[in-house]
Design a protein around this motif. Structure first.
Motif, mmCIF file in Angstrom:
data_model
loop_
_atom_site.group_PDB
_atom_site.id
_atom_site.type_symbol
_atom_site.label_atom_id
_atom_site.label_comp_id
_atom_site.label_asym_id
_atom_site.label_seq_id
_atom_site.Cartn_x
_atom_site.Cartn_y
_atom_site.Cartn_z
ATOM 1 N N UNK A 96 8.005 -9.255 -6.020
ATOM 2 C CA UNK A 96 7.533 -10.640 -6.192
ATOM 3 C C UNK A 96 6.106 -10.756 -5.653
ATOM 4 N N UNK A 97 5.161 -10.319 -6.476
ATOM 5 C CA UNK A 97 3.763 -10.249 -6.051
ATOM 6 C C UNK A 97 3.176 -11.587 -5.641
ATOM 7 N N UNK A 98 3.523 -12.654 -6.375
ATOM 8 C CA UNK A 98 2.965 -13.963 -6.055
ATOM 9 C C UNK A 98 3.457 -14.456 -4.697
ATOM 10 N N UNK A 99 4.731 -14.200 -4.395
ATOM 11 C CA UNK A 99 5.269 -14.578 -3.083
ATOM 12 C C UNK A 99 4.578 -13.798 -1.972
ATOM 13 N N UNK A 100 4.358 -12.519 -2.194
ATOM 14 C CA UNK A 100 3.663 -11.698 -1.201
ATOM 15 C C UNK A 100 2.237 -12.185 -0.983
ATOM 16 N N UNK B 81 19.352 -15.796 -6.915
ATOM 17 C CA UNK B 81 18.629 -16.031 -8.167
ATOM 18 C C UNK B 81 17.138 -15.792 -7.966
ATOM 19 N N UNK B 82 16.574 -14.888 -8.752
ATOM 20 C CA UNK B 82 15.156 -14.548 -8.624
ATOM 21 C C UNK B 82 14.279 -15.740 -9.007
ATOM 22 N N UNK B 83 13.226 -15.945 -8.231
ATOM 23 C CA UNK B 83 12.238 -16.966 -8.544
ATOM 24 C C UNK B 83 12.451 -18.297 -7.859
ATOM 25 N N UNK B 84 13.673 -18.586 -7.447
ATOM 26 C CA UNK B 84 13.971 -19.910 -6.887
ATOM 27 C C UNK B 84 13.354 -20.075 -5.497
ATOM 28 N N UNK B 85 13.492 -19.054 -4.651
ATOM 29 C CA UNK B 85 12.902 -19.151 -3.317
ATOM 30 C C UNK B 85 11.377 -19.235 -3.392
ATOM 31 N N UNK B 86 10.796 -18.588 -4.394
ATOM 32 C CA UNK B 86 9.346 -18.699 -4.568
ATOM 33 C C UNK B 86 8.947 -20.138 -4.912
ATOM 34 N N UNK B 87 9.724 -20.782 -5.763
ATOM 35 C CA UNK B 87 9.460 -22.184 -6.104
ATOM 36 C C UNK B 87 9.518 -23.045 -4.849
ATOM 37 N N UNK B 88 10.538 -22.830 -4.022
ATOM 38 C CA UNK B 88 10.659 -23.595 -2.777
ATOM 39 C C UNK B 88 9.510 -23.285 -1.826
ATOM 40 N N UNK B 89 9.072 -22.031 -1.822
ATOM 41 C CA UNK B 89 7.919 -21.671 -0.999
ATOM 42 C C UNK B 89 6.670 -22.432 -1.418
ATOM 43 N N UNK C 65 3.381 -29.033 0.602
ATOM 44 C CA UNK C 65 3.683 -30.098 1.569
ATOM 45 C C UNK C 65 3.097 -29.799 2.950
ATOM 46 N N UNK C 66 2.254 -28.760 3.025
ATOM 47 C CA UNK C 66 1.625 -28.379 4.294
ATOM 48 C C UNK C 66 2.641 -28.039 5.380
ATOM 49 N N UNK C 67 3.673 -27.312 4.971
ATOM 50 C CA UNK C 67 4.674 -26.820 5.911
ATOM 51 C C UNK C 67 4.701 -25.290 5.798
ATOM 52 N N UNK C 68 3.679 -24.614 6.380
ATOM 53 C CA UNK C 68 3.560 -23.167 6.181
ATOM 54 C C UNK C 68 4.727 -22.356 6.736
ATOM 55 N N UNK C 69 5.302 -22.804 7.840
ATOM 56 C CA UNK C 69 6.418 -22.051 8.434
ATOM 57 C C UNK C 69 7.594 -21.974 7.466
ATOM 58 N N UNK C 70 7.947 -23.105 6.872
ATOM 59 C CA UNK C 70 9.053 -23.140 5.909
ATOM 60 C C UNK C 70 8.686 -22.372 4.643
ATOM 61 N N UNK C 71 7.438 -22.499 4.200
ATOM 62 C CA UNK C 71 6.995 -21.789 2.996
ATOM 63 C C UNK C 71 7.102 -20.280 3.188
ATOM 64 N N UNK C 72 6.637 -19.793 4.329
ATOM 65 C CA UNK C 72 6.708 -18.356 4.619
ATOM 66 C C UNK C 72 8.157 -17.880 4.614
ATOM 67 N N UNK C 73 9.038 -18.699 5.175
ATOM 68 C CA UNK C 73 10.465 -18.363 5.217
ATOM 69 C C UNK C 73 11.018 -18.164 3.805
ATOM 70 N N UNK C 74 10.670 -19.058 2.891
ATOM 71 C CA UNK C 74 11.169 -18.942 1.521
ATOM 72 C C UNK C 74 10.516 -17.773 0.779
ATOM 73 N N UNK C 75 9.223 -17.560 0.999
ATOM 74 C CA UNK C 75 8.571 -16.419 0.353
ATOM 75 C C UNK C 75 9.210 -15.108 0.814
#
Length: 227
Positions: free
Chosen positions: A99-103, A65-73, A79-89
């Protein structure tokens, strides 16, 4: 009900929209877009726990589903968890390469994690999709970090340094110009920085250095008195 909830969301009534989307989910537990909307609206009102819960449920229904992983990112970035955020982006970009915002967010986090080469790749893609001042600033900082001063200058010049209240933008432009020998342009950039902050010692010092390189000894001496 889902359509009414969308109208509420568009008008900024996030909590009403959430309530309606939840009712839509009760009617159809597999309505993945409703889970996504609850997550997005929860994020908008800073309810990160609810946003995460509904985003994860959306992925359980349809992991592409488009957009969901970006929300989790965004949630993990907040939450200051950059490693997990990068993974979701990265997952979002794999599903939806535009997905320009994720990039953009991924590029920012990679730059903060001192991975400038990876950041540059992500930010260049984001800029190609949706150029913006924020993206140009991050690209400029990344090029500067990599010692690519001409490229940094190109990006800094896309920003209007005369309307910015951020003294570091003209200052870093000046540093990049100084590194390639464009001393007079560097002087002008440093001047903008000190106009924003008259106590900006580093800007005065580098402005003096640029004057000295050009043989402007009187001006260089005057700048040193500002330190």
């Amino acid at each position: 009900m889902n359509n009414i909830a969308n109208l509420k969301r568009q008008s900024g009534n996030n909590q009403e929209a959430i309530d309606l989307f939840k009712r839509a989910i009760k009617e159809d537990p597999n309505l993945v877009q409703a889970y996504t909307r609850v997550a997005a609206n929860s994020l908008a009102i800073n309810d990160l726990g609810q946003a995460k819960s509904f985003a994860e449920q959306a992925l359980q229904i349809n992991e592409t589903t488009a957009g969901v992983n970006e929300i989790l990112g965004i949630i993990f970035q907040n939450k200051n968890n950059p490693t997990k955020a990068i993974e979701y982006y990265q997952r979002e970009v794999e599903i939806y390469p535009l997905a320009g915002n994720s990039l953009l967010n991924q590029g920012l986090l990679l730059l903060q994690q001192v991975q400038p080469k990876a950041a540059l790749e992500s930010l260049a893609k984001a800029s190609a999709i949706a150029p913006s001042e924020r993206c140009s600033l991050l690209l400029a900082q990344t090029h500067q970090r990599l010692g690519q001063f001409k490229e940094a200058i190109t990006e800094y010049k896309k920003l209007n340094i005369y309307q910015s209240n951020n003294k570091h933008i003209p200052f870093n432009l000046g540093l990049s110009l100084l590194r390639i020998g464009e001393n007079n342009d560097a002087i002008r950039a440093f001047q903008v920085a000190v106009q924003i902050d008259e106590t900006f010692v580093d800007a005065w010092g580098n402005k003096g250095s640029a004057h000295k390189r050009e043989g402007h000894n009187k001006e260089a001496l005057a700048e040193q008195t500002k330190l």
